[in-house]
Structures are given as structure tokens and as C-alpha cells.
Enzyme design. Structure first.
Site, mmCIF file in Angstrom:
data_model
loop_
_atom_site.group_PDB
_atom_site.id
_atom_site.type_symbol
_atom_site.label_atom_id
_atom_site.label_comp_id
_atom_site.label_asym_id
_atom_site.label_seq_id
_atom_site.Cartn_x
_atom_site.Cartn_y
_atom_site.Cartn_z
ATOM 1 N NE ARG A 155 19.452 52.511 -40.105
ATOM 2 C CZ ARG A 155 19.814 51.864 -41.467
ATOM 3 N NH1 ARG A 155 20.797 52.151 -41.960
ATOM 4 N NH2 ARG A 155 19.028 50.941 -41.558
ATOM 5 C CB ILE A 156 14.025 54.827 -36.209
ATOM 6 C CG1 ILE A 156 14.127 55.162 -37.839
ATOM 7 C CG2 ILE A 156 12.888 55.537 -35.625
ATOM 8 C CD1 ILE A 156 12.861 54.313 -38.383
ATOM 9 C CG ASP A 175 18.105 46.181 -30.371
ATOM 10 O OD1 ASP A 175 18.510 45.059 -30.668
ATOM 11 O OD2 ASP A 175 17.821 46.795 -30.976
ATOM 12 C CB ALA A 234 5.623 55.477 -34.986
ATOM 13 C CB ALA A 235 8.221 50.217 -35.589
ATOM 14 N NE ARG A 236 7.774 48.178 -41.607
ATOM 15 C CZ ARG A 236 7.311 48.800 -42.809
ATOM 16 N NH1 ARG A 236 6.790 49.930 -42.591
ATOM 17 N NH2 ARG A 236 7.779 48.253 -44.052
ATOM 18 C CG ASP A 260 2.205 56.216 -38.157
ATOM 19 O OD1 ASP A 260 1.117 57.070 -38.766
ATOM 20 O OD2 ASP A 260 3.244 55.904 -39.067
ATOM 21 C CD GLU A 265 -0.583 50.074 -42.321
ATOM 22 O OE1 GLU A 265 0.459 50.412 -43.618
ATOM 23 O OE2 GLU A 265 -0.014 50.298 -41.294
ATOM 24 C CG HIS A 283 2.305 53.284 -42.611
ATOM 25 N ND1 HIS A 283 2.373 51.949 -42.867
ATOM 26 C CD2 HIS A 283 3.559 53.893 -42.516
ATOM 27 C CE1 HIS A 283 3.676 51.603 -42.870
ATOM 28 N NE2 HIS A 283 4.528 52.681 -42.644
ATOM 29 N N GLY A 285 4.449 57.676 -40.688
ATOM 30 C CA GLY A 285 5.869 57.938 -40.368
ATOM 31 C C GLY A 285 6.946 58.725 -41.126
ATOM 32 C CB ALA A 286 8.157 57.423 -44.401
#
Length: 542
Positions: A155-156, A175, A234-236, A260, A265, A283, A285-286
Site C-alpha cells: 500500500r505504501i 516485490d 522509511a519502512a522498518r 528514518d 531504536e 522514525h 514516518g507516522a
């Protein structure tokens, strides 16, 4: 006990949007704790029904075991790195997250990092604020006519692809779970990870963190990448080997990076921090007010559904196979009621239970209907709340074999669902139902071979007996003397041996002594009562 004291308790262990608290406060007692204080968390979680965390608080096996009443763990965000899903599932605890709450924010932040790296925004900002005017030192590159690789077209990743389309770039994508046709829909060419790294001027990563993706891009992959690559994560954290990335930036193989997320962390010390061309954020992103509101409200609504015993669309540990489509969702309530009627008829635990789905609804993934049936079956058998999570566990613990079968054809109805089981005695019991009309009215259509046509609602009483004159009058008189009004009655007699099934819908619950008295008076093979409007009905089984 007061009404307030009896309300379910929701523990908020990380800061949550005020709008989400408002959603919860209407129906639940809301408590707060600093989830990063381990001792305080373990003390506070003991008697709560649900706990909400973000990324700072860890809900591991120890926390799950300490929470004797816990029914829901909610993560106000996408990732579940800080929740032990397996431990929660083993205890029958539902785990929910907010999978779409921050996808726009995450996609936009990835774009912000990509542009910042391309144009040296962070370094130029720091230089100018230090009193320097060094235009030539921060010459960047354009996105136009460049090749951008997207690793992870979920989705992202799709949102990033859509935003990049306006920059005039060539899009590549990697993917393993996406088809060539799906990639083409967003204007991307699908290829291997090696191909994407070798051809791309920029790569942006949008994969979940799994055992397969940890360390996906390391020294070997970076060495084989296109020289001058700029890479965004910017994922994980942990998807890129950070030490290998730092080495590649120092050598010039990688021209820049926007990071990010980090393997560990909070991260306040990394070899990446001192390198030119690297933009780092903690971090974020959200971290938009919109995403926080969406995530908090989404999990608050999921908690409300879960504590009310309803199906939760965002549950991650329900064995439903995948998202429940709109064509299947209306059948959940019906099938749960079929399960409750089944238990009333069985008067105990079956040796095996099968759910048969026929007709139009069988075209879809209907595995969730098996869960709904089990939820109904065990609702009146066990004392603990039955959920879509622990229903399969309850069946396994009691040695109940469970099956699901689908058939494209249905002779009499557009869709028909049957819960069929065999008792330890060898007796077979079944109950079937369907949804009718635009309002999806729930109807029971068959009970152990007897055809019926009744709404699946209210107080139902089942009498099986040898048909003869006077039975209806006897039943009516006895109910009348007990001041119980009959709303509807049906008698089904398909058998030549004269056995009949009478189903009554009555206005109020039937006292056990009245059920016993009527059963004896008519010589019933069995007499059963169930209240389909009471979620925790304890069926009378005589």
C-alpha cells in the site's frame, strides 16, 4: 458492583490522540500508564481487558501472562515489532493494529527524504544557519528522467509510485508477491532485487520486517548496485545493513541516503550520522497529527468491536485467511447463531463439526465463517468470553475435529450455510440458514433434516416428538398458564414415521421447569431452548 466499576477497562500505555480517548471513554474505563516503565506496566495490566500501545511499549509473553483478563492488544500503528503475537494468540488474546492509518504519512515522508537527499537540503540548511553561503557545495540532482526503484509494492509502495509519477521518472519495482500486471497498473516495471539495484538512481524501501527481509540489502547488494545510488528507508529498521551502508557512502558507491528507521531504536549514535549526503530522522514516518488521529481512532473502534464480541477487520491473529469481503461479512452473525442453535440441539460438545457453504457466497474466501460457527458453538459451553481468536483453541482443547467445505451450487437458495456435526454417540445434528432480501434478514431453514422457515432471532424452543392430535393444544395451554406468549410456531413433518419438529418463537425466556413439564406431557424426544438475542445465553438443554 456499580455500572461504572463493571465497565471493561482499557489501558493506554503510550500517548494516544485525544479523539481516540473520546471514542473509548463513552463505553469503557480508560486508565493510563507509562508503558516504558516495565514494573508499572506489569502492575497496571493485571486486571485490564484491553491495552493500547504505540512503538515505545513492549507487550511480550510476560506481559500477556500477567494480564489475567486481557482480551485485546491494540497497536496504534502498522508494525507489530513490539507485540508478541504468538504469545497473545496462545492465550486467546486478539491483536489488532491500524494498517492503513499512516500509509499516506509514511509515503509522504519517504518522498520528503528522497527530495532532501537529492537536493542536499539538510546539509545546506545547517550550513546556512551556521553563517555560511556555500551554494556550489550543495549542488544536487534532478529526479526527472532518473530511474527510481521501489522495493515493496504494497500500500505504501503504491502511494510512493503514484507520487513519483509526476516527477517524470522511470519506475522499477521489486516485490515477490506482486504480479507484473499489478506493477504495470502503477506504471512500474517488475524485476528482481538485483535488477532494481543495478539500474536505479534512487531506491526507496517499503517492506515489512520479517525473518526474510532483515538484512535484505547488505554489503554484497550495495556493491552490485548502480554507482551513485541514493537509497531511502522509511519502512522498518534492519532491512538495510547500516554498517554496510555507511561503508558504501564513505567509498562513494552510494551517493546518499535518507534513513528514518534503525535496527535498534531509540538510536542516538550511528556511523551514518557523521556522513555527508545522509539525511536521518527519528522514525517520523507516522508522525503527523492526521496519522496519529487515524491510528488511535482505528484501534479504539477495533477495541469496541472486540470487547462487544464482534468480528474485527484489523485483527492480525484471526485465522480468517485474509480480509473479509463485503459479500461474506453479513453472514457472520447468522453463522454464529447457527452455531448457538447447534449447541442447544447437541446438549453437549460434538466430536466433529463441519461448516458447509453453498451457492454464491462460496465463491469467496469463507474461512472466517468456520470461526463464526465455533464462536457460536462454544458461547454457551465455556465460561470465558469466546472470540474469533480463541474459538479454534477451544475446539482443539476439547478434541473437536473442525472442517469447512464449499459448493458452488445451492438448489433452493442463492446461498446456504449449514453447521453439521456428529456427537460422541454417533448422532448427527445439523442446522442451516440463509440471508434474504436487501437487508440480509437472517433465517433458519433446516434443523436436522426438518425444513423450517423462521427468523434467527429472539427466544426459540424446539420440540421433537411423534406427531399426533392434541400436541399443539397441550403446548399452547402450558405456555399460556406460564403467561408466555407465542409469537410464531411451525411444525415440520417430513418423515413417514410420524416424527415432527415444532419450533416456537416466544416473547420471553422459557423457565426450565416449564420446558421439562411440556417435554414430559408430549413425550418429546428432546426439548431445547435458546435465546439468540442474548450474547451470553446459557442454553437450556433438556
Amino acid at each position: 458492583m456499580s455500572a461504572a466499576a463493571s465497565r471493561p477497562i482499557v489501558l493506554v500505555a503510550d500517548p494516544l490522540a485525544a479523539a481516540a480517548i473520546d471514542v473509548l471513554a463513552a463505553d469503557f474505563e480508560v486508565r493510563n500508564v507509562d508503558g516504558t516503565d516495565r514494573a508499572a506496566l506489569l502492575e497496571a495490566i493485571v486486571d485490564v481487558d484491553a491495552v493500547i500501545v504505540r512503538s515505545a511499549t513492549t507487550i511480550d509473553a510476560q506481559a500477556v501472562l500477567a494480564a489475567g483478563r486481557l482480551r485485546v492488544v491494540a497497536r496504534a500503528g502498522i508494525g507489530l515489532d513490539n507485540v508478541d503475537v504468538a504469545a497473545a494468540t496462545a492465550r486467546g488474546v486478539l491483536v489488532v493494529n491500524a494498517p492503513t492509518s499512516n500509509i499516506v504519512s509514511a509515503a509522504e515522508h519517504a518522498m520528503a527524504l528522497l527530495l532532501a537527499v537529492a537536493r542536499n537540503v539538510a546539509a545546506a540548511d545547517a550550513s546556512l544557519k551556521a553563517g555560511e553561503w556555500r551554494r556550489s557545495a550543495f549542488t544536487g540532482v534532478e529526479l526527472a528522467d532518473k530511474t527510481v526503484g521501489i522495493v515493496g509494492l504494497g500500500r505504501i509502495g503504491v502511494l510512493v509510485a503514484q507520487r513519483l509519477a509526476g516527477f517524470g521518472v522511470r519506475l522499477l519495482a521489486y516485490d515477490p508477491y506482486v504480479t507484473v500486471a499489478r506493477a504495470a497498473q502503477v506504471g512500474a516495471e517488475l524485476g528482481s532485487l538485483a535488477d532494481v539495484l543495478a539500474q536505479s538512481d534512487f531506491v526507496t524501501i517499503h517492506l515489512p520486517k520479517t525473518p526474510e527481509t532483515i538484512g535484505l540489502i547488505g554489503a554484497e547488494e550495495l556493491a552490485a548496485a548502480k554507482p551513485g545510488l541514493r537509497i531511502i528507508n522509511a519502512a522498518r529498521g534492519g532491512l538495510i545493513d547500516e554498517a554496510a551502508l555507511a561503508d558504501a557512502v564513505r567509498s562513494g558507491q552510494v551517493a546518499g541516503a535518507g534513513i528514518d528507521v534503525f535496527a535498534t531504536e531509540p538510536c542516538t549514535d550511528s556511523p551514518l550520522f557523521a556522513l555527508p549526503g545522509v539525511v536521518v530522522t527519528p522514525h517520523l514516518g507516522a508522525s503527523t497529527s492526521e496519522a496519529q488521529d487515524k491510528a488511535g481512532i482505528a484501534v479504539a473502534r477495533s477495541i469496541r468491536l472486540a470487547l462487544q464480541g464482534e468480528f474485527v477487520p484489523d485483527a492480525v491473529n484471526v485465522q480468517a485467511g485474509g480480509p473479509v469481503v463485503d459479500e461474506v461479512r453479513p453472514a457472520l452473525g447468522l453463522v454464529e447463531k447457527l452455531g448457538r442453535v447447534f449447541t442447544a440441539l447437541a446438549a453437549g460438545v460434538a466430536a466433529s463439526v463441519g461448516v458447509e457453504v453453498r451457492g454464491e457466497v462460496a465463491e469467496f474466501d469463507v474461512r472466517v465463517l468456520q470461526l463464526a460457527a465455533l464462536k457460536g458453538i462454544f458461547n454457551s459451553i465455556v465460561e470465558e468470553p469466546v472470540t474469533f481468536v480463541n474459538a479454534p483453541l477451544l475446539a482443539k482443547e476439547r478434541g473437536v475435529d473442525v472442517g469447512l467445505s464449499t459448493y458452488a451450487e445451492s438448489e433452493d437458495y442463492r446461498s446456504l450455510i449449514t453447521v453439521r456435526g456428529v456427537l460422541p454417540s454417533g448422532e448427527s445434528i445439523s442446522v442451516s440458514g440463509t440471508l434474504s432480501g436487501p437487508k440480509h434478514n437472517e433465517k433458519i431453514t433446516e434443523v436436522s433434516g426438518f425444513d423450517v422457515d423462521l427468523r434467527a432471532t429472539g427466544h426459540l424452543v424446539f420440540f421433537r416428538y411423534r406427531d399426533r392430535p392434541g400436541v399443539v393444544g397441550t403446548i399452547g395451554a402450558d405456555l399460556g398458564s406460564a403467561d408466555i406468549n407465542i409469537v410464531g410456531a411451525q411444525v415440520s413433518r417430513p418423515r413417514a414415521d410420524g416424527e415432527a419438529l415444532m419450533v416456537l418463537q416466544i416473547e420471553s425466556p422459557l423457565p426450565p421447569e416449564v420446558l421439562n413439564r411440556i417435554s414430559a406431557a408430549i413425550g418429546a424426544t428432546y426439548a431445547r431452548s435458546v435465546d439468540l438475542d442474548d450474547e451470553r445465553d446459557r442454553t437450556d438443554r433438556r
